[in-house]
Design a protein around this motif. Structure first.
Motif, PDB file in Angstrom:
ATOM      1  N   LEU A 162       0.308  -1.260  -0.228  1.00 56.28           N
ATOM      2  CA  LEU A 162      -0.100  -0.224  -0.148  1.00 56.28           C
ATOM      3  C   LEU A 162       0.808   1.315   0.002  1.00 56.28           C
ATOM      4  CD1 LEU A 162      -2.813  -1.331   2.796  1.00 56.28           C
ATOM      5  CD2 LEU A 162      -2.893  -0.479   0.064  1.00 56.28           C
ATOM      6  N   THR A 163       1.298   1.139   0.276  1.00 55.46           N
ATOM      7  CA  THR A 163       2.792   2.785   0.651  1.00 55.46           C
ATOM      8  C   THR A 163       3.144   3.461  -0.547  1.00 55.46           C
ATOM      9  OG1 THR A 163       4.018   1.821   2.508  1.00 55.46           O
ATOM     10  CG2 THR A 163       5.188   3.400   1.179  1.00 55.46           C
ATOM     11  N   PHE A 164       3.303   2.274  -1.624  1.00 52.61           N
ATOM     12  CA  PHE A 164       3.830   2.505  -3.347  1.00 52.61           C
ATOM     13  C   PHE A 164       2.279   3.204  -4.047  1.00 52.61           C
ATOM     14  CE2 PHE A 164       6.486  -0.548  -2.731  1.00 52.61           C
ATOM     15  CZ  PHE A 164       7.967  -0.136  -2.393  1.00 52.61           C
ATOM     16  N   PRO A 165       1.638   3.546  -3.463  1.00 52.26           N
ATOM     17  CA  PRO A 165       1.243   3.908  -5.120  1.00 52.26           C
ATOM     18  C   PRO A 165       0.454   5.978  -4.199  1.00 52.26           C
ATOM     19  CG  PRO A 165      -0.569   1.685  -4.764  1.00 52.26           C
ATOM     20  CD  PRO A 165       1.087   1.862  -3.624  1.00 52.26           C
ATOM     21  N   LEU A 166       0.728   4.969  -2.657  1.00 55.23           N
ATOM     22  CA  LEU A 166       0.509   6.668  -1.925  1.00 55.23           C
ATOM     23  C   LEU A 166       1.315   7.291  -2.902  1.00 55.23           C
ATOM     24  CD1 LEU A 166      -0.373   5.494   1.117  1.00 55.23           C
ATOM     25  CD2 LEU A 166      -1.898   5.752  -0.035  1.00 55.23           C
ATOM     26  N   GLY A 167       2.875   7.402  -3.258  1.00 51.89           N
ATOM     27  CA  GLY A 167       3.171   8.005  -3.794  1.00 51.89           C
ATOM     28  C   GLY A 167       3.928   8.655  -2.694  1.00 51.89           C
ATOM     29  N   ARG A 168       4.384  10.407  -3.118  1.00 54.94           N
ATOM     30  CA  ARG A 168       4.445  11.600  -1.983  1.00 54.94           C
ATOM     31  C   ARG A 168       4.120  11.675  -0.828  1.00 54.94           C
ATOM     32  NH1 ARG A 168       5.318  16.141  -6.281  1.00 54.94           N
ATOM     33  NH2 ARG A 168       4.073  15.062  -6.591  1.00 54.94           N
ATOM     34  N   VAL A 169       2.911  11.068  -0.752  1.00 56.74           N
ATOM     35  CA  VAL A 169       1.775  11.029   0.806  1.00 56.74           C
ATOM     36  C   VAL A 169       3.512  10.260   2.093  1.00 56.74           C
ATOM     37  CG1 VAL A 169       0.141  10.601   1.617  1.00 56.74           C
ATOM     38  CG2 VAL A 169       0.233  10.839  -0.144  1.00 56.74           C
ATOM     39  N   THR A 170       3.660   9.897   1.965  1.00 58.84           N
ATOM     40  CA  THR A 170       4.561   8.973   2.368  1.00 58.84           C
ATOM     41  C   THR A 170       6.107   8.983   2.323  1.00 58.84           C
ATOM     42  OG1 THR A 170       5.171   6.947   0.886  1.00 58.84           O
ATOM     43  CG2 THR A 170       3.231   6.730   2.088  1.00 58.84           C
ATOM     44  N   PRO A 171       7.130   9.186   3.568  1.00 56.65           N
ATOM     45  CA  PRO A 171       8.417   9.121   4.063  1.00 56.65           C
ATOM     46  C   PRO A 171       8.583   8.511   2.625  1.00 56.65           C
ATOM     47  CG  PRO A 171       7.340   8.788   5.792  1.00 56.65           C
ATOM     48  CD  PRO A 171       6.106   8.344   4.875  1.00 56.65           C
ATOM     49  N   LEU A 172       8.597   7.187   2.410  1.00 54.69           N
ATOM     50  CA  LEU A 172       9.205   6.487   0.886  1.00 54.69           C
ATOM     51  C   LEU A 172       8.761   6.799  -0.586  1.00 54.69           C
ATOM     52  CD1 LEU A 172      10.763   3.655  -0.159  1.00 54.69           C
ATOM     53  CD2 LEU A 172       8.252   3.242  -0.499  1.00 54.69           C
ATOM     54  N   GLY A 173       7.427   7.261  -0.291  1.00 52.78           N
ATOM     55  CA  GLY A 173       7.350   8.449  -1.610  1.00 52.78           C
ATOM     56  C   GLY A 173       8.373   9.776  -1.753  1.00 52.78           C
ATOM     57  N   TRP A 174       8.054  10.511  -0.236  1.00 54.36           N
ATOM     58  CA  TRP A 174       9.548  11.807  -0.421  1.00 54.36           C
ATOM     59  C   TRP A 174      10.888  11.226  -1.120  1.00 54.36           C
ATOM     60  CZ3 TRP A 174       8.306  12.654   5.727  1.00 54.36           C
ATOM     61  CH2 TRP A 174       7.608  12.703   6.014  1.00 54.36           C
ATOM     62  N   VAL A 175      11.648  10.031  -0.593  1.00 56.11           N
ATOM     63  CA  VAL A 175      13.197   9.585  -1.264  1.00 56.11           C
ATOM     64  C   VAL A 175      12.660  10.037  -2.119  1.00 56.11           C
ATOM     65  CG1 VAL A 175      14.731   7.702  -0.851  1.00 56.11           C
ATOM     66  CG2 VAL A 175      13.393   8.910   1.436  1.00 56.11           C
ATOM     67  N   LEU A 176      11.634   8.539  -2.791  1.00 56.17           N
ATOM     68  CA  LEU A 176      11.935   8.056  -4.242  1.00 56.17           C
ATOM     69  C   LEU A 176      11.259   9.238  -5.440  1.00 56.17           C
ATOM     70  CD1 LEU A 176       9.709   5.017  -3.830  1.00 56.17           C
ATOM     71  CD2 LEU A 176      12.326   5.497  -4.053  1.00 56.17           C
ATOM     72  N   ASP A 177      10.822  10.233  -4.810  1.00 64.20           N
ATOM     73  CA  ASP A 177      10.264  12.109  -5.069  1.00 64.20           C
ATOM     74  C   ASP A 177      11.838  12.366  -6.038  1.00 64.20           C
ATOM     75  OD1 ASP A 177       8.292  13.662  -7.163  1.00 64.20           O
ATOM     76  OD2 ASP A 177       9.423  14.752  -5.617  1.00 64.20           O
ATOM     77  N   ALA A 178      12.690  12.509  -5.014  1.00 62.34           N
ATOM     78  CA  ALA A 178      14.242  13.324  -4.742  1.00 62.34           C
ATOM     79  C   ALA A 178      14.516  13.038  -5.431  1.00 62.34           C
ATOM     80  CB  ALA A 178      14.446  13.426  -3.673  1.00 62.34           C
ATOM     81  N   LEU A 179      14.732  11.427  -5.748  1.00 56.84           N
ATOM     82  CA  LEU A 179      15.981  10.452  -6.925  1.00 56.84           C
ATOM     83  C   LEU A 179      15.570  10.555  -7.587  1.00 56.84           C
ATOM     84  CD1 LEU A 179      17.294   7.712  -4.353  1.00 56.84           C
ATOM     85  CD2 LEU A 179      18.148   9.127  -4.437  1.00 56.84           C
ATOM     86  N   GLY A 180      14.447  10.451  -8.615  1.00 55.28           N
ATOM     87  CA  GLY A 180      13.467  10.634  -9.456  1.00 55.28           C
ATOM     88  C   GLY A 180      13.118  11.593  -9.874  1.00 55.28           C
ATOM     89  N   HIS A 181      13.773  13.316  -9.585  1.00 52.34           N
ATOM     90  CA  HIS A 181      14.108  14.105 -10.047  1.00 52.34           C
ATOM     91  C   HIS A 181      15.407  14.306 -10.089  1.00 52.34           C
ATOM     92  CE1 HIS A 181       9.739  14.676  -9.878  1.00 52.34           C
ATOM     93  NE2 HIS A 181       9.589  14.786 -10.246  1.00 52.34           N
ATOM     94  N   ASN A 182      16.096  12.932  -9.208  1.00 49.95           N
ATOM     95  CA  ASN A 182      17.794  13.813  -9.619  1.00 49.95           C
ATOM     96  C   ASN A 182      18.510  14.952  -9.163  1.00 49.95           C
ATOM     97  OD1 ASN A 182      20.435  12.529 -10.820  1.00 49.95           O
ATOM     98  ND2 ASN A 182      20.749  14.491 -11.601  1.00 49.95           N
ATOM     99  N   ARG A 183      17.688  14.879  -7.773  1.00 52.02           N
ATOM    100  CA  ARG A 183      17.786  16.190  -6.694  1.00 52.02           C
ATOM    101  C   ARG A 183      17.780  15.208  -5.027  1.00 52.02           C
ATOM    102  NH1 ARG A 183      13.456  17.898  -4.808  1.00 52.02           N
ATOM    103  NH2 ARG A 183      11.148  18.165  -6.852  1.00 52.02           N
ATOM    104  N   MET A 184      18.436  16.042  -4.802  1.00 47.60           N
ATOM    105  CA  MET A 184      18.127  16.050  -2.872  1.00 47.60           C
ATOM    106  C   MET A 184      17.289  16.797  -2.650  1.00 47.60           C
ATOM    107  SD  MET A 184      19.306  12.767  -0.940  1.00 47.60           S
ATOM    108  CE  MET A 184      18.771  12.059  -2.866  1.00 47.60           C
TER     109      MET A 184
END
Length: 210
Positions: A162-184
């Protein structure tokens, strides 16, 4: 505490149940980085996403390495559930951070794009955050919170899926979003803080449920 950590780590290694998540982890890493994975931070997004369920799985392995009778003996010998759960959390975190280091180093060796020192440590921090999140989820639903391994697996699997579909709502999503946009971003650090808080909460909740 050090001797207790060493005992629990040796017990996990002796039981060899850690091999299943480890082999899945190494096998998928090999596939992810078998060719050009993209720009440095972007390339880390796949391995960081992988680390989350793998470390949750590993944490469950650590928490359930002993059977019920042996765990009760360990609890009595160690002086209570709090000490045992703290030691188990430390073992799970150590294993998780080692895997985070492996995941951060792998593309540096295999990816044709050069990595700067800053990019490597940024990727290592992102992997560490995902690893802590996974350990926290795994321990929150493991023994003694849930005595049944079936309930533990179902709960951990449900949360991870369930964590993955929630995207940027979750802390995991924060990390993956930052990496996906090639920035920290500072959110990666906060994800690590949330992961550490989950691990600590698992120890507290487990001790109260015991």
């Amino acid at each position: 505490m050090i001797s207790l950590v060493r005992y629990l780590a040796a017990d996990v290694l002796r039981g060899q149940r850690y091999l299943a998540p480890l082999l899945v982890f190494l096998g998928v890493l090999g596939m992810l980085f078998s060719s050009d994975a993209g720009q440095p931070l972007e390339a880390y997004s796949g391995s960081a996403a992988l680390l989350y369920p793998i470390t949750a799985w590993t944490a469950v392995v650590v928490a359930t390495s002993e059977d019920v009778v042996r765990r009760e003996i360990t609890v009595v010998s160690a002086g209570g559930w709090s000490r045992v759960l703290t030691a188990a959390a430390l073992v799970a975190v150590i294993f998780a951070l080692v895997m985070a280091l492996v995941a951060a180093v792998w593309p540096v060796v295999t990816n044709p794009h050069p990595y700067t020192v800053g990019e490597f440590f940024a990727g290592l921090g992102a992997h560490a955050a995902c690893a802590l999140l996974g350990v926290g989820v795994g321990l929150l639903f493991a023994r003694p919170v849930f005595d049944s391994i079936g309930r533990t697996v179902l709960a951990v699997f449900s949360v991870v899926v369930l964590t993955f579909p929630l995207g940027r709502v979750t802390p995991l999503g924060w990390v993956l979003d930052a990496l996906g946009h090639n920035r920290m971003t500072p959110s990666v650090l906060w994800a690590g803080v949330v992961g550490a808080a989950l691990v600590s909460a698992a120890v507290v909740v487990g001790a109260r449920r015991a």
